[in-house]
Write a protein that holds these residues in place. Structure first.
Motif, PDB file in Angstrom:
ATOM      1  N   VAL A   1       0.819  -1.158  -0.113  1.00 24.48           N
ATOM      2  CA  VAL A   1      -0.016  -0.062   0.345  1.00 24.48           C
ATOM      3  C   VAL A   1       0.949   1.353   0.101  1.00 24.48           C
ATOM      4  CG1 VAL A   1      -1.859  -0.970   1.078  1.00 24.48           C
ATOM      5  CG2 VAL A   1      -0.043  -0.308   2.613  1.00 24.48           C
ATOM      6  N   TYR A   2       0.349   2.260  -0.178  1.00 23.96           N
ATOM      7  CA  TYR A   2       0.961   3.514  -0.150  1.00 23.96           C
ATOM      8  C   TYR A   2       2.045   3.531  -1.230  1.00 23.96           C
ATOM      9  CZ  TYR A   2      -1.654   4.264   4.163  1.00 23.96           C
ATOM     10  OH  TYR A   2      -2.602   4.645   4.902  1.00 23.96           O
ATOM     11  N   GLY A   3       1.948   3.134  -2.256  1.00 25.05           N
ATOM     12  CA  GLY A   3       2.950   2.936  -3.535  1.00 25.05           C
ATOM     13  C   GLY A   3       3.892   2.226  -3.027  1.00 25.05           C
ATOM     14  N   GLY A   4       3.792   1.035  -2.615  1.00 29.37           N
ATOM     15  CA  GLY A   4       4.782   0.065  -2.221  1.00 29.37           C
ATOM     16  C   GLY A   4       5.555   0.378  -0.805  1.00 29.37           C
ATOM     17  N   ASN A   5       5.155   1.487  -0.055  1.00 31.63           N
ATOM     18  CA  ASN A   5       6.001   2.090   1.071  1.00 31.63           C
ATOM     19  C   ASN A   5       5.863   1.311   2.241  1.00 31.63           C
ATOM     20  OD1 ASN A   5       7.919   4.201   0.007  1.00 31.63           O
ATOM     21  ND2 ASN A   5       6.230   5.274  -0.472  1.00 31.63           N
ATOM     22  N   ALA A   6       4.539   0.397   2.249  1.00 24.11           N
ATOM     23  CA  ALA A   6       4.201  -0.308   3.382  1.00 24.11           C
ATOM     24  C   ALA A   6       3.457  -1.472   2.853  1.00 24.11           C
ATOM     25  CB  ALA A   6       3.258   0.530   4.164  1.00 24.11           C
ATOM     26  N   MET A   7       3.287  -2.506   3.729  1.00 26.16           N
ATOM     27  CA  MET A   7       2.607  -3.806   3.691  1.00 26.16           C
ATOM     28  C   MET A   7       1.389  -3.817   4.212  1.00 26.16           C
ATOM     29  SD  MET A   7       4.086  -5.394   1.262  1.00 26.16           S
ATOM     30  CE  MET A   7       5.490  -4.750   0.241  1.00 26.16           C
ATOM     31  N   ALA A   8       0.329  -4.088   3.959  1.00 28.04           N
ATOM     32  CA  ALA A   8      -1.020  -4.029   4.727  1.00 28.04           C
ATOM     33  C   ALA A   8      -1.352  -5.767   4.508  1.00 28.04           C
ATOM     34  CB  ALA A   8      -1.873  -3.360   4.144  1.00 28.04           C
ATOM     35  N   VAL A   9      -2.093  -6.035   5.655  1.00 28.94           N
ATOM     36  CA  VAL A   9      -2.439  -7.365   5.640  1.00 28.94           C
ATOM     37  C   VAL A   9      -3.980  -7.400   6.019  1.00 28.94           C
ATOM     38  CG1 VAL A   9      -2.622  -9.424   7.362  1.00 28.94           C
ATOM     39  CG2 VAL A   9      -0.348  -8.301   7.193  1.00 28.94           C
ATOM     40  N   TYR A  10      -4.719  -8.049   5.237  1.00 30.84           N
ATOM     41  CA  TYR A  10      -6.067  -7.953   5.270  1.00 30.84           C
ATOM     42  C   TYR A  10      -6.836  -9.276   5.407  1.00 30.84           C
ATOM     43  CZ  TYR A  10      -5.659  -3.456   2.779  1.00 30.84           C
ATOM     44  OH  TYR A  10      -5.387  -2.300   2.448  1.00 30.84           O
ATOM     45  N   ARG A  11      -7.898  -9.368   6.314  1.00 29.41           N
ATOM     46  CA  ARG A  11      -8.488 -10.633   6.387  1.00 29.41           C
ATOM     47  C   ARG A  11      -9.917 -10.609   5.771  1.00 29.41           C
ATOM     48  NH1 ARG A  11      -6.246 -13.297  10.622  1.00 29.41           N
ATOM     49  NH2 ARG A  11      -4.436 -12.034  11.436  1.00 29.41           N
ATOM     50  N   PHE A  12     -10.100 -11.726   5.032  1.00 30.89           N
ATOM     51  CA  PHE A  12     -11.398 -11.833   4.400  1.00 30.89           C
ATOM     52  C   PHE A  12     -12.566 -12.222   5.616  1.00 30.89           C
ATOM     53  CE2 PHE A  12      -9.150 -12.193   0.493  1.00 30.89           C
ATOM     54  CZ  PHE A  12      -9.955 -11.661  -0.515  1.00 30.89           C
ATOM     55  N   LYS A  13     -13.712 -11.690   5.255  1.00 31.24           N
ATOM     56  CA  LYS A  13     -14.695 -12.083   6.400  1.00 31.24           C
ATOM     57  C   LYS A  13     -15.341 -13.264   5.925  1.00 31.24           C
ATOM     58  CE  LYS A  13     -15.301  -7.818   8.834  1.00 31.24           C
ATOM     59  NZ  LYS A  13     -15.903  -6.606   8.898  1.00 31.24           N
ATOM     60  N   ASP A  14     -16.670 -13.772   6.247  1.00 27.26           N
ATOM     61  CA  ASP A  14     -17.253 -14.967   5.875  1.00 27.26           C
ATOM     62  C   ASP A  14     -17.639 -15.189   4.569  1.00 27.26           C
ATOM     63  OD1 ASP A  14     -16.196 -15.988   8.234  1.00 27.26           O
ATOM     64  OD2 ASP A  14     -18.002 -15.490   9.481  1.00 27.26           O
ATOM     65  N   LYS A  15     -17.824 -14.126   3.710  1.00 24.98           N
ATOM     66  CA  LYS A  15     -18.652 -14.503   2.652  1.00 24.98           C
ATOM     67  C   LYS A  15     -17.716 -15.146   1.635  1.00 24.98           C
ATOM     68  CE  LYS A  15     -22.140 -10.795   1.458  1.00 24.98           C
ATOM     69  NZ  LYS A  15     -22.244  -9.930   0.806  1.00 24.98           N
ATOM     70  N   ARG A  16     -18.149 -16.108   0.725  1.00 31.19           N
ATOM     71  CA  ARG A  16     -17.592 -16.799  -0.223  1.00 31.19           C
ATOM     72  C   ARG A  16     -18.184 -16.886  -1.557  1.00 31.19           C
ATOM     73  NH1 ARG A  16     -14.939 -20.596   3.806  1.00 31.19           N
ATOM     74  NH2 ARG A  16     -14.554 -19.007   5.365  1.00 31.19           N
ATOM     75  N   PRO A  17     -17.515 -16.900  -2.710  1.00 26.29           N
ATOM     76  CA  PRO A  17     -15.972 -17.218  -2.576  1.00 26.29           C
ATOM     77  C   PRO A  17     -15.147 -15.997  -2.272  1.00 26.29           C
ATOM     78  CG  PRO A  17     -16.832 -17.129  -4.976  1.00 26.29           C
ATOM     79  CD  PRO A  17     -17.897 -17.046  -3.855  1.00 26.29           C
ATOM     80  N   GLN A  18     -14.110 -16.098  -1.626  1.00 24.64           N
ATOM     81  CA  GLN A  18     -13.049 -15.029  -1.401  1.00 24.64           C
ATOM     82  C   GLN A  18     -12.159 -15.085  -2.465  1.00 24.64           C
ATOM     83  OE1 GLN A  18     -11.775 -16.175   2.518  1.00 24.64           O
ATOM     84  NE2 GLN A  18     -13.657 -15.777   3.607  1.00 24.64           N
ATOM     85  N   ILE A  19     -12.249 -13.912  -3.336  1.00 22.07           N
ATOM     86  CA  ILE A  19     -11.518 -13.694  -4.695  1.00 22.07           C
ATOM     87  C   ILE A  19     -10.018 -12.827  -4.291  1.00 22.07           C
ATOM     88  CG2 ILE A  19     -11.380 -12.876  -6.865  1.00 22.07           C
ATOM     89  CD1 ILE A  19     -14.262 -13.322  -7.005  1.00 22.07           C
ATOM     90  N   VAL A  20      -8.961 -13.627  -4.631  1.00 21.62           N
ATOM     91  CA  VAL A  20      -7.623 -13.136  -4.416  1.00 21.62           C
ATOM     92  C   VAL A  20      -6.967 -13.058  -5.778  1.00 21.62           C
ATOM     93  CG1 VAL A  20      -5.210 -13.656  -3.268  1.00 21.62           C
ATOM     94  CG2 VAL A  20      -7.496 -14.587  -2.273  1.00 21.62           C
ATOM     95  N   ILE A  21      -6.591 -11.687  -6.040  1.00 22.68           N
ATOM     96  CA  ILE A  21      -5.939 -11.607  -7.231  1.00 22.68           C
ATOM     97  C   ILE A  21      -4.326 -11.396  -6.732  1.00 22.68           C
ATOM     98  CG2 ILE A  21      -5.577  -9.743  -9.057  1.00 22.68           C
ATOM     99  CD1 ILE A  21      -8.431  -8.994  -8.501  1.00 22.68           C
ATOM    100  N   LEU A  22      -3.511 -12.279  -7.326  1.00 26.00           N
ATOM    101  CA  LEU A  22      -2.183 -12.400  -6.919  1.00 26.00           C
ATOM    102  C   LEU A  22      -1.343 -11.549  -7.993  1.00 26.00           C
ATOM    103  CD1 LEU A  22      -2.427 -15.916  -5.805  1.00 26.00           C
ATOM    104  CD2 LEU A  22      -1.714 -14.265  -4.540  1.00 26.00           C
ATOM    105  N   ARG A  23      -0.273 -11.089  -7.460  1.00 27.78           N
ATOM    106  CA  ARG A  23       0.911 -10.368  -8.482  1.00 27.78           C
ATOM    107  C   ARG A  23       1.512 -11.584  -9.130  1.00 27.78           C
ATOM    108  NH1 ARG A  23       4.811  -5.504  -6.545  1.00 27.78           N
ATOM    109  NH2 ARG A  23       2.820  -4.470  -6.045  1.00 27.78           N
ATOM    110  N   PRO A  24       1.769 -11.172 -10.385  1.00 27.09           N
ATOM    111  CA  PRO A  24       2.708 -12.364 -11.163  1.00 27.09           C
ATOM    112  C   PRO A  24       4.150 -12.101 -10.617  1.00 27.09           C
ATOM    113  CG  PRO A  24       1.378 -11.040 -12.535  1.00 27.09           C
ATOM    114  CD  PRO A  24       1.396 -10.355 -11.441  1.00 27.09           C
TER     115      PRO A  24
END
Ligand SMILES: Cc1cc2nc3c(=O)[nH]c(=O)nc-3n(C[C@H](O)[C@H](O)[C@H](O)COP(=O)(O)OP(=O)(O)OC[C@H]3O[C@@H](n4cnc5c(N)ncnc54)[C@H](O)[C@@H]3O)c2cc1C
Length: 331
Positions: A139-162
């Motif tokens: 986040v913040y243009g790559g200056n920090a890393m943020a950890v996010y937790r999904f809540k119970d709704k499904r499916p949880q869609i994760v877009i991964l960086r190549p």
């Protein structure tokens, strides 16, 4: 119970795109069992066979003429097909790559299904008690890393960086099955169609696929030195990269830009010349196995990440560097 995971693979020119093996490797972080692979294509036959070589239990091929190359262009058909499939199957987790396809399709699918989506993830884990996915993203243009937790709704869609996850190697043992599903696509669903594809004129290896990348920045001082970097890239069988500052200055085309708003690369060796190592640049090369930096400023940020660094004026360092590489190539 392990989560039910689906990996949305990609098909390019009829073949399975390498990113699919990266997504499968990422999926291993949350389950020992390999997931099902979904492919969207006009004809997924060859790509599906390659996916089976990776050891997956099943490949589901969603097929329709409008899904050529995943429906590249407008992606309306892909959004419809994937949302319909996921809406029926309701897996727990879906992995999609942050490619042109994933970047466009996944958020639209999430919106249609009313489920959460996390963009540009570079790490993930499973919160075992809840079965929810936890992702890390810059986040913040790559200056920090943020950890996010999904809540119970499904499916949880994760877009991964190549270029972050080491691609899964083929096992050679085909145990899975291929299920082909024809898509009944209503005409009014496709509002944007691909009319024409213009091939980018490029010589040599693609920047994203190169094992060696030689990149230049503002420190080069102009467009001319990029020819010298191209020579080095050619000797090493690599590709030419650049910082945004160099691209913005018009010294080199933006298609060479590495970084947050450029390309993500993961070469074995990344040689930077006159690049300071701003976080937005480093965001695009965190997958590089080894960075070699040439910079005249000993305090330049790039040296924090470089495995090998040369403090000096590139005009003095580079010729000797190129000569040595040529010499080694001959011996
Ligand atoms: C939202 C956002 C997104 C961005 N996205 C990107 C992106 O995708 N990619 C990207 O690259 N940047 C991106 N940037 C810009 C980034 O912040 C930096 O400005 C940029 O990367 C700097 O490029 P540079 O390293 O070439 O130039 P500079 O930071 O100016 O560094 C030049 C370096 O060259 C060295 N140098 C000078 N002369 C010599 C010499 N003779 N010999 C050796 N070394 C020399 C200097 O010591 C210096 O370290 C983004 C910024 C923002 C705000």
């Amino acid at each position: 119970m392990p989560p039910r995971v689906v990996v949305v693979g990609e098909v390019q020119n009829g073949s399975l795109a390498g990113i699919t093996a990266e997504l499968l490797s990422a999926a291993r972080k949350i389950s020992d069992q390999l997931p099902v692979v979904v492919l969207l294509a006009d004809d997924a036959g060859k790509a599906a066979q390659t996916a089976l070589d990776l050891g997956v239990p099943a490949v589901i091929a969603l097929q329709h003429p409008s899904l050529r190359d995943g429906g590249a262009g407008g992606f309306d058909a892909a959004v419809f097909a994937l949302a319909t499939f996921l809406g029926q199957e309701r897996p727990d987790v879906v992995f999609v790559a942050r490619t042109d396809f994933g970047y466009n399709v996944a958020p639209r699918v999430a919106f249609r299904l009313g489920v959460p989506v996390a963009q540009d993830c570079i790490d993930l884990a499973l919160d075992k008690p809840s079965g929810n996915v936890v992702v890390t993203r810059p986040v913040y243009g790559g200056n920090a890393m943020a950890v996010y937790r999904f809540k119970d709704k499904r499916p949880q869609i994760v877009i991964l960086r190549p270029k972050i996850f080491e691609p899964l190697a083929p096992t050679g043992a085909r145990v899975g099955e291929i299920r082909t599903v024809g898509i009944d696509l209503p005409d009014n669903r496709v509002r944007a169609r691909l009319v024409e594809t213009a091939k980018e004129s490029r010589q040599g290896v693609r920047l994203e696929d190169a094992e060696v990348v030689v990149a230049g920045g503002r420190g080069l001082g102009g467009p001319e030195p990029f020819k010298r970097l191209q020579e080095l890239a050619d000797v090493l069988g690599g590709a030419l990269g650049a910082s945004r500052a160099a691209c913005d200055a018009g010294w080199i085309d933006h298609s060479h830009q590495v970084g947050l708003t450029g390309k993500s690369i993961g070469p074995r060796v990344y040689i930077t010349v006159g690049i300071s190592g701003a976080s937005q640049h480093m965001a695009g090369c965190s997958g590089a196995k080894a960075i070699v930096a040439i910079n005249k400023d000993p305090d330049a940020n790039i040296f924090k990440d470089a495995r090998f660094g040369v403090v000096g004026d590139w005009q003095k360092v580079l010729p000797a560097f190129v000569d040595t590489v040529r010499e080694l190539g001959r011996s």
